[in-house]
Write an enzyme that holds these catalytic residues in place. Structure first.
Site, PDB file in Angstrom:
ATOM      1  N   SER A 278       0.831  -1.204   0.000  1.00 35.40           N
ATOM      2  CA  SER A 278       0.000   0.000   0.000  1.00 35.40           C
ATOM      3  C   SER A 278       0.859   1.244   0.000  1.00 35.40           C
ATOM      4  O   SER A 278       2.018   1.218   0.404  1.00 35.40           O
ATOM      5  CB  SER A 278      -0.888   0.002   1.242  1.00 35.40           C
ATOM      6  OG  SER A 278      -0.055   0.177   2.370  1.00 35.40           O
ATOM      7  N   LYS A 279       0.242   2.309  -0.457  1.00 39.69           N
ATOM      8  CA  LYS A 279       0.902   3.603  -0.521  1.00 39.69           C
ATOM      9  C   LYS A 279       1.341   4.052   0.869  1.00 39.69           C
ATOM     10  O   LYS A 279       2.342   4.730   1.020  1.00 39.69           O
ATOM     11  CB  LYS A 279      -0.097   4.622  -1.079  1.00 39.69           C
ATOM     12  CG  LYS A 279       0.392   5.291  -2.345  1.00 39.69           C
ATOM     13  CD  LYS A 279      -0.543   6.403  -2.742  1.00 39.69           C
ATOM     14  CE  LYS A 279       0.230   7.449  -3.498  1.00 39.69           C
ATOM     15  NZ  LYS A 279       0.164   7.439  -4.889  1.00 39.69           N
ATOM     16  N   ARG A 280       0.541   3.666   1.881  1.00 40.08           N
ATOM     17  CA  ARG A 280       0.816   4.112   3.248  1.00 40.08           C
ATOM     18  C   ARG A 280       2.198   3.676   3.719  1.00 40.08           C
ATOM     19  O   ARG A 280       2.856   4.370   4.461  1.00 40.08           O
ATOM     20  CB  ARG A 280      -0.243   3.555   4.206  1.00 40.08           C
ATOM     21  CG  ARG A 280      -1.268   4.575   4.637  1.00 40.08           C
ATOM     22  CD  ARG A 280      -2.263   3.989   5.597  1.00 40.08           C
ATOM     23  NE  ARG A 280      -2.792   2.703   5.153  1.00 40.08           N
ATOM     24  CZ  ARG A 280      -2.558   1.560   5.782  1.00 40.08           C
ATOM     25  NH1 ARG A 280      -1.818   1.532   6.859  1.00 40.08           N
ATOM     26  NH2 ARG A 280      -3.081   0.436   5.330  1.00 40.08           N
ATOM     27  N   GLY A 282       4.895   2.964   1.897  1.00 41.94           N
ATOM     28  CA  GLY A 282       6.060   3.285   1.064  1.00 41.94           C
ATOM     29  C   GLY A 282       5.615   3.671  -0.328  1.00 41.94           C
ATOM     30  O   GLY A 282       4.424   3.767  -0.598  1.00 41.94           O
TER      31      GLY A 282
END
Ligand code: GLU
Length: 513
Positions: A278-280, A282
């Site tokens: 997920s973007k969260r 990295g």
């Protein structure tokens, strides 16, 4: 003769190329290359709510920039390869791209007339029907089913409408969708997947999927099946998130009387804690990695190993794109999710950096150096090719990403502030330290221009140090760098040259008095 392999990467342009998308594109590319087949780039842009200006162009640019140039389909107008190819048409909607190949258009929003025709065929044969149910009714239905612990599914209310009633309601302007008429009596839907083996889903668990939305646009399911057939795609290689859709696609192939392609669903990419990437946690955009100074070749190499390995006990880890194409095989594609471990990426990137010539590395690192204030404010004599080649030579061994170039060696660009308390080697007095520095100054003053090389300086200083390496080399290294940690003094002296070397030693000596 068996028909040639044709695969496609079919992204929806959402603004950036996700590393998971890059892996899908890469496996398609490798499979096509290995079998001298076609690698088609098709753009799936029928979801108008997600339309973003410029997203398609930037996606194609990322893909081509990283080396995955399609053999057919959508290409950038400015692509240097395109002049060698016969451009078959220019996009009506996207000014920056055109198309190569005889199976176009390759942009779904430019194929709406085709989907309309095939949707009508399905309705005529009873494999699809118009549905007029309101949002409210569908919500209510879902609530009821959820309360009864049933999987939410359309109840086929509109499947039994007569063609007259349908015609009347359409004429009256009532909005409608087209739904797939899943034959519940069909029982198990079985298909073979190159990664997962045989997959079986019962028709009872397949919803009457919307094929055409109220706005007249097809959904992904109808558009991709029609396109894969018309574009003569032999293998559909895509992410695992599409596995639950495949039974619907199999039913569509059956409804049209078409032979389905061979499917291969690639497992999810996972964070090191095994959660979905997920973007969260990295970066997930290819552009983010490139702008941090990861090399396209390293990123490709890294992504190739996310769910694949060369097998046969091979320990080789550094692969070029063509070596990957040669080695790639679905028999070696894993069923288990692949962990996206950036430490491995750092290691691979460092291998590629080490393997580069100094000239090449300097050329690639320069755009990153130009963004640093210590470089911008450095005198011109520290920006010449020769100077930068020396800087790069001593940094190459330890560099992991291009963007870090120079950061640990700012003293090669600006004069360091030397803390005098850092100069003495373990327990030495300022006097002993000054003596060592005087000694170094005398020796270095006598070194001729032709001996001012990395190797010779190393030999000269080591010889001078004799047994007392720390006592002699430590103060010199600190005098030249001002840093607790830095390359050995001969390396710094070689880069900055004799004049600066001697003046830095003099400043250090002054600071000791
Ligand atoms: N447009 C889909 C995506 O964005 C493609 C799925 C497929 O390859 O069939 O991933």
């Amino acid at each position: 003769m068996t028909s040639p392999i044709r695969v496609r990467f079919a992204p929806s342009p959402t603004g950036y190329l996700h590393v998971g998308g890059l892996r899908t594109a890469l496996y398609n590319y490798l499979f096509a290359k290995k079998h001298q087949g076609a690698f088609i780039l098709r753009i799936e842009d029928t979801d108008r709510d997600r339309f973003l200006d410029g997203a398609l162009e930037s996606l194609v640019r990322s893909l081509e920039g990283i080396g995955l140039v399609p053999t057919e389909g959508v290409m950038l107008l400015e692509d240097p390869n395109i002049s060698e190819r016969a451009v078959s048409r220019h996009s009506d909607t996207y000014p920056g791209v055109s198309e190569v190949g005889s199976h176009g258009p390759y942009i779904q929003s430019e194929r709406l007339h085709i989907y309309r025709k095939y949707a009508e065929k399905l309705i005529a044969s009873g494999h699809a029907y118009r549905c007029f149910c309101s949002r409210e009714r569908l919500d209510l239905l879902r609530e009821k089913q959820t309360a009864n612990h049933e999987a939410p599914k359309y109840d086929k209310l509109c499947a039994s409408l007569s063609s007259e009633e349908v015609a009347d309601r359409i004429a009256a302007g009532e909005p409608s969708v087209v739904r797939l008429n899943v034959p519940r009596e069909r029982g198990d839907i079985v298909f073979h997947d190159l990664v997962r083996g045989d997959v079986c889903i019962h028709a009872n668990n397949v919803d009457d999927q919307i094929l055409v939305k109220t706005d007249g646009y097809p959904t992904y399911h109808l558009a991709s099946v029609v396109d894969d057939h018309l574009m003569e795609v032999t293998h559909v290689i895509r992410g695992e998130e599409w596995l639950p859709s495949t039974p619907k696609h199999v039913l569509l192939y059956e409804a049209f009387g078409w032979e389905p392609p061979i499917f291969a669903h690639l497992t999810l990419l996972l964070n090191p804690d095994k959660s979905k990437l997920s973007k969260r946690q990295g970066d997930v955009a290819v552009e983010d990695y490139l702008s941090k100074g990861y090399l396209p070749e390293a990123l490709i190499n890294f992504v190739a190993f996310l769910g694949w390995n060369p097998g046969q006990g091979s320990t080789k880890e550094v692969f070029s794109l063509s070596e990957l194409a040669e080695a790639f095989d679905f028999a070696q594609v894993n069923k288990a999710g692949a962990v996206f471990d950036t430490r491995k990426l750092d290691w691979l990137n460092a291998q590629y950096i080490k393997a580069m010539t100094v000239e090449e590395l300097t050329r690639k690192a320069l755009p990153f150096l130009r963004q640093k204030t210590y470089f911008v404010s450095a005198p011109d004599e520290r920006k010449t090719d020769d100077y930068l080649h020396r800087v790069v030579t001593i940094g190459q061994e330890r560099l992991t990403v291009l963007s870090a170039i120079g950061d640990e060696h700012t003293f090669l660009f600006t004069e360091p502030d030397v803390d005098p308390s850092l100069l003495p080697w373990k327990g030495n007095s300022p006097e002993e330290t000054a003596e060592a520095l005087e000694n170094a100054k005398r020796i270095l003053t006598d070194v001729t221009d032709s001996d001012w090389t990395r190797e010779r300086l190393g030999e000269i200083l080591l010889e001078a140090a004799g047994e007392k390496r720390g006592d002699f080399l430590w103060p010199l290294r600190v005098a030249l760098s001002g840093a607790k940690q830095s390359p050995p003094p001969q390396d710094i002296a070689w880069v900055i040259g004799k004049t600066y070397t001697l003046s830095r030693i003099s400043s250090a000596l002054e600071s000791l008095t």
